[in-house]
Design an enzyme around this catalytic site. Sequence first.
Site, PDB file in Angstrom:
ATOM      1  N   TRP A   1      25.638  66.632  56.265  1.00  0.00           N
ATOM      2  CA  TRP A   1      25.233  67.780  57.008  1.00  0.00           C
ATOM      3  C   TRP A   1      23.535  67.796  57.086  1.00  0.00           C
ATOM      4  O   TRP A   1      22.969  68.266  58.128  1.00  0.00           O
ATOM      5  CB  TRP A   1      25.568  69.221  56.426  1.00  0.00           C
ATOM      6  CG  TRP A   1      24.847  69.578  55.239  1.00  0.00           C
ATOM      7  CD1 TRP A   1      24.887  69.024  53.894  1.00  0.00           C
ATOM      8  CD2 TRP A   1      23.875  70.655  55.091  1.00  0.00           C
ATOM      9  NE1 TRP A   1      24.231  69.734  53.200  1.00  0.00           N
ATOM     10  CE2 TRP A   1      23.539  70.736  53.906  1.00  0.00           C
ATOM     11  CE3 TRP A   1      23.303  71.652  55.982  1.00  0.00           C
ATOM     12  CZ2 TRP A   1      22.540  71.624  53.508  1.00  0.00           C
ATOM     13  CZ3 TRP A   1      22.389  72.546  55.477  1.00  0.00           C
ATOM     14  CH2 TRP A   1      21.887  72.551  54.389  1.00  0.00           C
ATOM     15  N   ASP A   2      22.965  67.087  56.545  1.00  0.00           N
ATOM     16  CA  ASP A   2      21.343  66.909  56.531  1.00  0.00           C
ATOM     17  C   ASP A   2      21.129  66.137  57.822  1.00  0.00           C
ATOM     18  O   ASP A   2      20.020  66.608  58.277  1.00  0.00           O
ATOM     19  CB  ASP A   2      20.922  65.746  55.244  1.00  0.00           C
ATOM     20  CG  ASP A   2      21.546  65.973  53.956  1.00  0.00           C
ATOM     21  OD1 ASP A   2      22.444  66.282  53.799  1.00  0.00           O
ATOM     22  OD2 ASP A   2      20.637  65.566  53.141  1.00  0.00           O
TER      23      ASP A   2
ATOM     24  N   GLU B   1      25.344  74.404  46.686  1.00  0.00           N
ATOM     25  CA  GLU B   1      26.397  73.928  45.909  1.00  0.00           C
ATOM     26  C   GLU B   1      26.691  74.494  44.373  1.00  0.00           C
ATOM     27  O   GLU B   1      27.767  74.000  43.733  1.00  0.00           O
ATOM     28  CB  GLU B   1      26.334  72.529  45.873  1.00  0.00           C
ATOM     29  CG  GLU B   1      26.333  72.086  47.602  1.00  0.00           C
ATOM     30  CD  GLU B   1      26.145  70.436  47.461  1.00  0.00           C
ATOM     31  OE1 GLU B   1      26.343  69.715  48.530  1.00  0.00           O
ATOM     32  OE2 GLU B   1      25.420  69.908  46.618  1.00  0.00           O
TER      33      GLU B   1
ATOM     34  N   LYS C   1      20.848  76.553  44.111  1.00  0.00           N
ATOM     35  CA  LYS C   1      20.430  75.015  44.360  1.00  0.00           C
ATOM     36  C   LYS C   1      19.287  75.092  45.402  1.00  0.00           C
ATOM     37  O   LYS C   1      18.276  74.443  45.130  1.00  0.00           O
ATOM     38  CB  LYS C   1      21.649  74.336  44.524  1.00  0.00           C
ATOM     39  CG  LYS C   1      21.163  72.982  44.510  1.00  0.00           C
ATOM     40  CD  LYS C   1      22.446  72.049  44.632  1.00  0.00           C
ATOM     41  CE  LYS C   1      22.288  70.510  45.244  1.00  0.00           C
ATOM     42  NZ  LYS C   1      23.266  69.687  45.236  1.00  0.00           N
ATOM     43  N   GLN C   2      19.703  75.737  46.315  1.00  0.00           N
ATOM     44  CA  GLN C   2      18.920  75.218  47.640  1.00  0.00           C
ATOM     45  C   GLN C   2      18.728  76.731  48.468  1.00  0.00           C
ATOM     46  O   GLN C   2      19.959  77.344  48.433  1.00  0.00           O
ATOM     47  CB  GLN C   2      19.094  74.158  48.354  1.00  0.00           C
ATOM     48  CG  GLN C   2      20.556  74.060  48.799  1.00  0.00           C
ATOM     49  CD  GLN C   2      21.134  72.830  49.490  1.00  0.00           C
ATOM     50  OE1 GLN C   2      21.223  72.036  48.250  1.00  0.00           O
ATOM     51  NE2 GLN C   2      21.373  72.356  50.496  1.00  0.00           N
TER      52      GLN C   2
END
Length: 745
Positions: free
Chosen positions: A353-354, A481, A579-580
């Site tokens: 997905w990046d 995640e 995480k992000q």
Amino acid sequence: MLKITKAGLKEVGYDIKDEAKLAALLGIGNGYYGIRGSLEEFGDVFIQGCYVRGVFDQIVEIPNAFADNLYMKKYYFDLQKLKEFEKEDSTINICDPTTIRFYVGGKLFLPWEGKIVKWERLLANKDGGLKRTVLWDDGEGHLTEFIYERYCSFANNHVFFQKASVRKINHDLPVVAVSGIDSLVKTNGQHKSVVTSSALTEGSVSLSFYFGDLYSMTASLLSKDETNGLRFLENIQEGGVYGSRYEMVGNEASLSKIVSLYASCDPVAPDEVPSLLGKDVSLAYDAVKKTHLSAYRKAFALLDIEVDGDPEVQNLLRYANYQTLIGFDRFDSVHSLSAKNLTAEKYNQFVWWDCEIFQLPILFTAFPDAAKRCLEYRYRCLEEAKNNAKKEGLDGAHFAFCSSVKGDEKVWIYARHPFLQIHISGDVAYAVLQYHACTGDDAFLKEKGFEMIAESLKYFMSRSTEKEGMYHLLSVTGTDEHHDYVDDDAYTNYQVRFVAKRFLELADRLGYALDEDLKARIADYADRLYVQEPAKNGVIPQFEGYLSLKPYLPLAGNGAAKGFQMKASGLYHESQIIKQPDVINLYTYLDIGMDPSLYAKNWAYYEKKCEASSSLTYPAHAIAAVDNRQFPKFVKYLKESMRIDIDDLHSCAYQGVHAACIAGGRMAIVRGLLGASPREEGLVLDPKFGGPFSRVKTRLIYRGATLELTLEGNRLDVRLLRGEPVTVLYRGKARMLTQSLTLRK
């Protein structure tokens, strides 16, 4: 020592411990080739690497997975699948075409033998090449100078070329040179590249390769040497190297090499390959370099950003833009963008997905044709995406979270969360919409894009559960995640709702023949898809129940989790630590009309909760910081986005560059500081006046028009360099850009 300079990324002095890291950072490429920055004189396993876009086969992969706490055992790993797992798709390390070796007085020049008097390597922004200058003492006081340069051609994707020069400084020892192709390379420690035929003539090597039985891919290579001050001695085939041996006839000499390669996955007829190979290596070295430089400099100019007031940021941006430039194929859709570009084998060169969310936005406004080819790759994978959905017993298309060359799911089967990250289908659909917003390419939307979006929405509708009059997406994982099996992830649901509504608007406007029943179902779904409402403090919960979790991370285990992008070994499922960015991505990388009055509150809340164990954190945080006029934080996160591998912030730079994070340097400037957001109704500009730099200047492409933007002080000057007039939106007011306009604070 590694320095970021005006000329590029420079290594001053040789340090053996940095070889693996610098093999990734000093890699070169052109989107077709990716060649790691290993040494010409010797290619170490796990350091040397030559990858070609789309060349894949199957490898044996042994995961170092150890579940040492409840979170890892219950939520992260499927322990039964971990026992079953053995093989995985991977990009293939084809060969090492860089091999050039010099023997001085019978001693092979190796940097760890004798003494290095001078050593400098430069990854040069201005010409896209890797250059090295070495002054070597053989241990007995005999000094020899070596100068190397190597390039992947931007004029011809299939061509790699290099040159090495040697000069005796204070001796008259005999010098022998070897030039060739090192075929004895490994992929993930395994011999996957097999030479099936070879032919050697004076100064020329012809090889054919086979890479494995899963895809039965092959490649053909032709190499030609050009020498000055060297006399041919013999052809060689030793230690896996196919090539030629020469002896030096004076005090100075040079050896150049042109290599052409075509793979069976290339859109080229097999019977054309021999003549193409011969044509590619027929030009003289200087002519090949000249055509490359012309093409490369034009391409680099489309990404370049001029920054006054912070030389480090200026130099980092040029390094980052170079890495972006070498990561995408400008000419075909065999494959797409990968998380490590073509700098290593880590993550197997899958498309994640990046690509759609972090990397393609750069191409939309700089190389829209290349961006289109990346979306065409996803379209070619549409049938496999439908098969992925069918395997779940669902309708529509579920695009692979880890996509190889066919589009079937290649997620490591022992990891639970990637199978739950259904947002990938929303990401692909959103990217199609953003491509159209940037380009106005109605034909692509009608012929391919609408179908991709419709199938994605059919998947989400069939994946949803209806209760209490609303549709819910249950048991998913968002972009964060650290939290698996959550309900109604904010990133996923807000994005899907936006995609559904925009899809219907465009379908009506462009007269797309959409089945009336499906149209009604999508409209109903868009109206009744549940999204997380803000809490009393204005914070949008990342998912249902998120705000009731512990505000800290309960620690557990012995730290093994750190090998899987976690800052600590802890019970993340009980914690708000993420995480992000997830919610923050809705405000930064997605442009879907989130409530601006809640932006600052959510940024303040989630920044503190994010442990940044994903590189994708830094560019999103850079944009959020500048959007909220926090300029010191903006500069901090901007630099971290581009220095992530230079400083090895995640201790894994040797595994390849963090391509999406690095690309965030340009995104943080264009989307963040300049506030440029391409939309259907026009190019929105929201410049952050009074920022940290005295002047910022760059170009972008919108609706086929090339614009130049210059932010200086309290004004933004916008010029139309070429193309038709376009609509610019500033503070809610539409203006037609016909030649130039100035926006003021």
